[in-house]
Design a protein around this motif. Structure first.
Motif, PDB file in Angstrom:
ATOM      1  N   VAL A  45       0.833  -1.192   0.000  1.00  0.00           N
ATOM      2  CA  VAL A  45       0.000   0.000   0.000  1.00  0.00           C
ATOM      3  C   VAL A  45       0.873   1.249   0.000  1.00  0.00           C
ATOM      4  O   VAL A  45       0.595   2.219  -0.714  1.00  0.00           O
ATOM      5  CB  VAL A  45      -0.952  -0.001   1.219  1.00  0.00           C
TER       6      VAL A  45
ATOM      7  N   ALA B 297       2.183   1.931  -3.378  1.00  0.00           N
ATOM      8  CA  ALA B 297       1.130   2.478  -4.234  1.00  0.00           C
ATOM      9  C   ALA B 297       0.892   3.956  -3.925  1.00  0.00           C
ATOM     10  O   ALA B 297       0.722   4.771  -4.838  1.00  0.00           O
ATOM     11  CB  ALA B 297      -0.157   1.679  -4.040  1.00  0.00           C
TER      12      ALA B 297
ATOM     13  N   LEU C 231       3.592   6.150  -5.407  1.00  0.00           N
ATOM     14  CA  LEU C 231       3.336   6.353  -6.837  1.00  0.00           C
ATOM     15  C   LEU C 231       2.213   7.373  -7.044  1.00  0.00           C
ATOM     16  O   LEU C 231       2.293   8.232  -7.924  1.00  0.00           O
ATOM     17  CB  LEU C 231       2.943   5.018  -7.492  1.00  0.00           C
ATOM     18  N   LEU C 232       1.185   7.282  -6.213  1.00  0.00           N
ATOM     19  CA  LEU C 232       0.065   8.205  -6.316  1.00  0.00           C
ATOM     20  C   LEU C 232       0.518   9.650  -6.090  1.00  0.00           C
ATOM     21  O   LEU C 232       0.111  10.560  -6.810  1.00  0.00           O
ATOM     22  CB  LEU C 232      -1.009   7.813  -5.284  1.00  0.00           C
TER      23      LEU C 232
ATOM     24  N   GLU D 264       4.237   6.083 -14.310  1.00  0.00           N
ATOM     25  CA  GLU D 264       3.740   5.999 -12.935  1.00  0.00           C
ATOM     26  C   GLU D 264       2.309   5.462 -12.901  1.00  0.00           C
ATOM     27  O   GLU D 264       1.943   4.662 -12.030  1.00  0.00           O
ATOM     28  CB  GLU D 264       3.793   7.382 -12.263  1.00  0.00           C
TER      29      GLU D 264
ATOM     30  N   LEU E 106       1.225   2.126 -11.079  1.00  0.00           N
ATOM     31  CA  LEU E 106       0.221   2.179 -10.022  1.00  0.00           C
ATOM     32  C   LEU E 106      -0.933   1.219 -10.308  1.00  0.00           C
ATOM     33  O   LEU E 106      -1.446   0.552  -9.406  1.00  0.00           O
ATOM     34  CB  LEU E 106      -0.305   3.615  -9.889  1.00  0.00           C
ATOM     35  N   LYS E 107      -1.334   1.134 -11.565  1.00  0.00           N
ATOM     36  CA  LYS E 107      -2.400   0.197 -11.933  1.00  0.00           C
ATOM     37  C   LYS E 107      -1.997  -1.237 -11.585  1.00  0.00           C
ATOM     38  O   LYS E 107      -2.774  -1.988 -10.972  1.00  0.00           O
ATOM     39  CB  LYS E 107      -2.691   0.306 -13.431  1.00  0.00           C
TER      40      LYS E 107
ATOM     41  N   ALA F 280       0.289  -2.177  -9.391  1.00  0.00           N
ATOM     42  CA  ALA F 280       0.430  -2.299  -7.939  1.00  0.00           C
ATOM     43  C   ALA F 280      -0.933  -2.485  -7.267  1.00  0.00           C
ATOM     44  O   ALA F 280      -1.089  -3.315  -6.356  1.00  0.00           O
ATOM     45  CB  ALA F 280       1.125  -1.060  -7.380  1.00  0.00           C
ATOM     46  N   LEU F 281      -1.930  -1.742  -7.729  1.00  0.00           N
ATOM     47  CA  LEU F 281      -3.271  -1.843  -7.134  1.00  0.00           C
ATOM     48  C   LEU F 281      -3.932  -3.180  -7.439  1.00  0.00           C
ATOM     49  O   LEU F 281      -4.649  -3.743  -6.603  1.00  0.00           O
ATOM     50  CB  LEU F 281      -4.154  -0.698  -7.653  1.00  0.00           C
TER      51      LEU F 281
ATOM     52  N   LEU G 125      -6.279  -1.802   1.171  1.00  0.00           N
ATOM     53  CA  LEU G 125      -6.533  -0.380   0.935  1.00  0.00           C
ATOM     54  C   LEU G 125      -7.544   0.165   1.946  1.00  0.00           C
ATOM     55  O   LEU G 125      -7.415   1.288   2.433  1.00  0.00           O
ATOM     56  CB  LEU G 125      -7.068  -0.170  -0.481  1.00  0.00           C
TER      57      LEU G 125
ATOM     58  N   ILE H 132      -7.726   3.195 -12.062  1.00  0.00           N
ATOM     59  CA  ILE H 132      -7.100   3.436 -10.753  1.00  0.00           C
ATOM     60  C   ILE H 132      -8.104   4.068  -9.786  1.00  0.00           C
ATOM     61  O   ILE H 132      -8.227   3.642  -8.629  1.00  0.00           O
ATOM     62  CB  ILE H 132      -5.857   4.339 -10.917  1.00  0.00           C
TER      63      ILE H 132
ATOM     64  N   ARG I  30     -10.599   1.645  -8.452  1.00  0.00           N
ATOM     65  CA  ARG I  30     -10.024   0.770  -7.419  1.00  0.00           C
ATOM     66  C   ARG I  30     -10.015   1.468  -6.059  1.00  0.00           C
ATOM     67  O   ARG I  30     -10.338   0.862  -5.032  1.00  0.00           O
ATOM     68  CB  ARG I  30      -8.601   0.388  -7.843  1.00  0.00           C
TER      69      ARG I  30
END
Length: 510
Positions: free
Chosen positions: A7, A10, A13-14, A26, A30-31, A33-34, A42, A73, A76
């Motif tokens: 998390v 992620a 990256l966000l 990025e 991130l996509k 990773a999620l 999360l 993203i 999610r």
């Protein structure tokens, strides 16, 4: 509570996305990773995700790929955030999303509105944001059907709350609904679909919809002179008839009588083929949810028209007639209605049997399904008189009906094959049918032969036949103990059993 390592990565990256001019890498990272993170991880982290940069990127829309990544993203993240938090912190972003030119953004936004209105605390926030609801209403007119459907679904959820009914169907938003309806015929029918969906929830919901005037407009179109409009509107009105309070309303307003009168007048209308199938299906649906005998006695034009369609030469009308006969004869009361037709119905059964053998494939399948429905008798209804009735109906289908369906069941078309097996399953627990089966050479061997079932649907259809036979109280006596034990073994092994093949080598064999 500290967030799990995945998390934290992620979130880093966000944070980096909003500070990067070209954030594609990025966003992709991130996509990924999620997708690797369970939603619970999360959710534990809490709702205060820094999503403003993502919303801004999505709104800017530098490219379709960027928008697509942002949508995935955000979806999610948003799905793990409490709906009340979403509307309180991202209400403005959601409103902007409804004006976005990309349909995926609109669908994401409307789906979030749908989530919010299901929450008893959050729904008040939505109801106090009429501009947001107004834009959802205008999404009913979207060119892309997926956007319109999502809008209809969200507004239906709004109407599930009593205060939502008031907001949507009284006052300014009702004016907006009527403005949207004026955009095109297609959009008007979408609004009717929404209103009938709301009406079906409860008698109170129906009252709101009636008072809005929209149901009166629908019924006026249904009973008007435009045959194409009739054909479209009848499907929507049929949905209202699925509920008891809906049927009461239609009966009190004389709508069912009007539909019956239109069916009577169809004989002199050269364009009746456009709307007649839908009108007959309307009564077919009434038969499912109401008393078949009362419906047929009160509206004899319906039964007469069904017989006329099934006796006629138009394949489209024949198909609807056969489907409706199957529905009508699916329960005991309906069977007794058909029995009163005497030789006329027996002649019609012979025609249906002929079409089950010779018609185009799609029509043959519908005939087989209707035959299955007509012939099935639950064990607790198997009186001597009713068993005589189903046996006489079966005999009327062809000169050798068991062989007819057996020949269909051996054809290499899965839909026909399964349709014939369903006919056998319908009669499998009736003693007269079991005597026919055991008297037909090789029939029981065919039933327990797994090698003739090439696909999953066929294996399951054959298993249902075996289950119906093995579960009958009379099959052991009629089939004999040896055959009965084979059926029980098949049942015990299940639909997909494959017998193991021995490959033991013998010394000296070539």
């Amino acid at each position: 509570m500290a967030a799990p390592p995945g998390v934290e990565a992620a979130l880093q990256l966000l944070g980096r996305i909003s500070r990067t001019e070209e954030p594609f890498e990025e966003l992709r990272a991130l996509k990924v990773a999620l997708q690797a993170l369970p939603p619970a991880a999360l959710r534990e982290r809490g709702p205060d995700f820094p999503l403003a940069g993502l919303f801004a990127l999505m709104g800017r829309g530098d490219s379709s790929e960027q928008i697509s990544l942002c949508v995935v993203i955000l979806e999610r993240f948003l799905q793990v955030i409490d709906p009340l938090y979403v509307i309180q912190h991202f209400g403005e972003e959601l409103q902007k999303g409804l004006f976005h030119p990309d349909d995926a953004v609109k669908i994401l936004t409307i789906s979030q509105v749908g989530r919010i209105v299901e929450d008893p605390d959050a729904v008040r926030e939505i109801l106090n944001t009429p501009e947001l609801l107004r834009q959802v209403i205008y999404c009913i007119a979207a060119e892309k059907i997926a956007v319109a459907k999502e809008a209809i679904k969200a507004l239906s959820r709004v109407a599930e709350a009593p205060e939502g009914l008031e907001v949507l169907l009284v006052g300014n938003l009702l004016v907006d609904l009527k403005k949207v309806m004026a955009k095109s015929d297609i959009v008007r029918y979408r609004v009717y679909e929404l209103v009938i969906g709301i009406s079906s929830v409860s008698a109170d919901s129906l009252n709101y919809c009636v008072n809005s005037g929209l149901i009166s407009e629908l019924i006026a179109e249904l009973t008007g002179n435009d045959v194409l409009v009739r054909a479209t509107c009848i499907e929507t009105v049929t949905a209202l008839a699925h509920t008891h309070h809906g049927r009461q309303y239609l009966a009190q307003q004389g709508v069912i009588d009007k539909i019956s009168n239109i069916i009577i007048g169809a004989d002199t209308d050269p364009f009746s083929g456009f709307y007649l199938p839908g009108f007959v299906k309307f009564f077919g649906n009434l038969v499912i949810v109401d008393s078949p005998q009362q419906i047929c006695e009160r509206y004899p034009a319906f039964v007469e028209k069904v017989f006329g369609m099934a006796e006629g030469q138009d394949p489209t009308l024949f198909g609807v007639g056969v489907d409706t006969l199957g529905i009508l004869g699916s329960n005991l009361e309906g069977k007794l209605v058909l029995q009163k037709k005497g030789s006329r119905f027996l002649s019609l059964l012979n025609r249906i049997g002929h079409q089950a053998k010779n018609a185009p494939t799609e029509l043959r399948i519908r005939c087989l399904d209707a035959i299955s429905s007509l012939l099935y008798l639950p064990p607790d209804q198997q009186t001597e008189d009713l068993l005589v009735l189903t046996e006489s109906w079966f005999s009327s289908l062809a000169s050798h009906p068991l062989e007819l369906f057996r020949s269909i069941s051996t054809q290499p078309f899965p839909d026909l094959h399964c349709g014939a097996l369903r006919v056998f399953t319908a009669i499998a627990n009736q003693p007269w049918a079991q005597r026919l089966m055991i008297a037909s050479p090789g029939f029981v061997e065919y039933v327990v032969d797994r090698s003739v079932e090439p696909d999953k649907a066929s294996k399951e259809a054959k298993y249902e036949l075996v289950k119906a036979l093995a579960g009958s109280k009379t099959v052991a006596e009629i089939f004999g103990n040896q055959h009965y034990l084979r059926l029980r073994a098949y049942l015990r092994e299940g639909p997909y059993y494959v017998k193991a093949v021995s490959t033991t080598a013998v010394e000296g064999a070539e």
